[in-house]
Design an enzyme around this catalytic site. Structure first.
Site, PDB file in Angstrom:
ATOM      1  N   CYS A 175       0.813  -1.228   0.000  1.00  0.00           N
ATOM      2  CA  CYS A 175       0.000   0.000   0.000  1.00  0.00           C
ATOM      3  C   CYS A 175       0.841   1.270   0.000  1.00  0.00           C
ATOM      4  CB  CYS A 175      -0.945   0.005   1.206  1.00  0.00           C
ATOM      5  SG  CYS A 175      -2.053  -1.411   1.248  1.00  0.00           S
ATOM      6  N   CYS A 199      -0.796   2.242   6.707  1.00  0.00           N
ATOM      7  CA  CYS A 199      -0.310   0.937   7.125  1.00  0.00           C
ATOM      8  C   CYS A 199       0.056   0.145   5.871  1.00  0.00           C
ATOM      9  CB  CYS A 199      -1.347   0.201   7.963  1.00  0.00           C
ATOM     10  SG  CYS A 199      -2.916  -0.097   7.129  1.00  0.00           S
ATOM     11  N   GLY A 254       0.944  -3.943   4.274  1.00  0.00           N
ATOM     12  CA  GLY A 254       0.879  -5.385   4.440  1.00  0.00           C
ATOM     13  C   GLY A 254       2.185  -5.996   4.917  1.00  0.00           C
TER      14      GLY A 254
END
Length: 404
Positions: free
Chosen positions: A94, A390, A392
């Site tokens: 992300c 955040c 992964g």
């Protein structure tokens, strides 16, 4: 000792975000969409010769299929840039395209380049979220130490909700606010500076003609795509409360309080002070600092809690100096956990809504939301803005921009 240069953003454009898998961009190739936003960024800087661009650094979270084979280089060539402009694809899930901005800024700061393209592209319609052929090392499943690597993102959100005691009611309320803010922002034209309208071409079978002639005729339909598809005017607290958990039987994370699967792309031009003068460019923002930190994979959503303080420390700034914080809403649970842990001012967090309403095209989100921050702090005359997310497998990333 080499004196570090400053890195400036002179263009920041993004596509509207399409809903996957059946939205406006569901049949648009991510390399073609990347080429479109690259051309859009260059159109913002007419005095810049494209041949001055030394490299294109492009984020993509699942670089396979139509966004594989070094999509960065393909996008550069499809955009019509000179052969001399190179390209490299970066994957930090992300945070892929936030990382590309930081990488471009780093090369400029140390004097290795003067003009770089930082971008991101992702089609969650054409490439599955877990990729075409996912393969985990068997060692991940030997005991509990690394098992979090294999956790689905929704399950990590459930872990955060449990550990940080984020209720279902609070998650749904946060999701509702995301939609309300996004709808209000669209109505007010808040995204007009950053969004590049995209002409979408669809080729469909002409059934009427085929019935008459037996020929496989094709209808070509073109539509101008100008607004993110995700925000819902009709959603309300009652509708969100009726949704069932999708990741854990007795959980609290639903489709309604999670980010939407999406398609999109964004591109920024990052330059040195020397390039500003040489090419007569006007800076939109200065890239101030970047930080990335790791956390346990099973609670990956809490990552910004670690990255934000470090980015602030590197910048020599404090949290109360931030006028705008774009906190990517992977899930309401993790967003609220980060907000509460760091005491973030919710009035300045995602003032135009976030990924729950607007969508989250994975590796493109960093470039897309960077455009939101940069144009947002300029429009509201704020000095500093932050983008954080955040990531992964247990990471958090944060970048800070200063209005120029």
């Amino acid at each position: 000792m080499t004196t570090l240069q400053q890195a400036y953003i002179v263009a920041a454009k993004r596509s509207p975000i399409g809903k996957a898998p059946r939205g406006m961009l569901s049949h648009t190739r991510p390399d073609d969409l990347l080429a479109t936003v690259i051309r859009g960024a260059l159109a913002q800087t007419p005095t810049l010769d494209p041949a001055a661009i030394e490299d294109a650094i492009v984020g993509c979270a699942i670089p396979e299929g139509p966004q594989g084979l070094n999509v960065a280089r393909k996008g550069v060539l499809l955009a019509g840039l000179p052969d001399s402009v190179a390209g490299v694809t970066v994957n930090r899930f992300c945070a892929s395209s936030l990382t590309t901005i930081a990488m471009a800024a780093d090369r400029i700061r140390v004097g290795e380049a003067d003009v770089l393209l930082a971008a991101g592209t992702e089609s969650m319609s054409l490439v599955p979220t877990m990729g075409v052929s996912t393969s985990f090392s068997p060692a991940i499943f030997d005991g509990d130490e690394n098992l979090g690597i294999a956790y689905g993102m929704g399950l990590t959100a459930e872990q955060v909700a449990t550990r940080w005691k984020v209720s279902r009611e609070d998650q749904d309320a946060f999701a509702l606010r995301s939609h309300q803010r996004a709808v209000a922002a669209q109505d007010a034209g808040e995204f007009s500076d950053e969004i590049l309208p995209v002409e979408v071409t669809r080729r469909l079978p002409d059934l009427a003609a085929a019935a008459q002639s037996g020929a496989a005729d094709v209808l070509v339909a073109q539509r101008r795509f100008t607004l993110d598809e995700g925000p819902r005017r009709d959603t309300n607290a009652e509708a969100l409360a009726k949704l069932k958990p999708v990741f854990a039987m007795r959980g609290s994370v639903t489709a309604g309080n999670s980010s939407q699967t999406s398609d999109g792309a964004g591109a920024l031009l990052v330059v040195s002070e020397r390039a500003l003068k040489t090419h007569n460019l006007t800076p939109l923002a200065r890239f101030v600092s970047f930080a990335v930190k790791g956390v346990p994979p099973e609670i990956m959503g809490i990552g910004p809690k670690e990255a934000i303080p470090h980015a602030l420390k590197l910048a020599g700034l404090t949290l109360d100096q931030m006028g705008w914080i774009e906190l990517n809403e992977a899930f309401a649970a993790q967003s609220l956990a980060v907000i509460r842990e760091l005491g973030l001012n919710e009035d300045i967090v995602n003032p135009l809504g976030g990924a729950i309403a607007l969508g989250h095209p994975l590796g493109a989100t960093g470039a897309i939301r960077a455009a939101t921050v940069i144009h947002g702090i300029r429009r509201r005359n704020l000095q500093y803005g932050m983008l954080t997310m955040c990531v992964g497998t247990g990471m958090g990333a944060a970048g800070i921009f200063e209005r120029m």
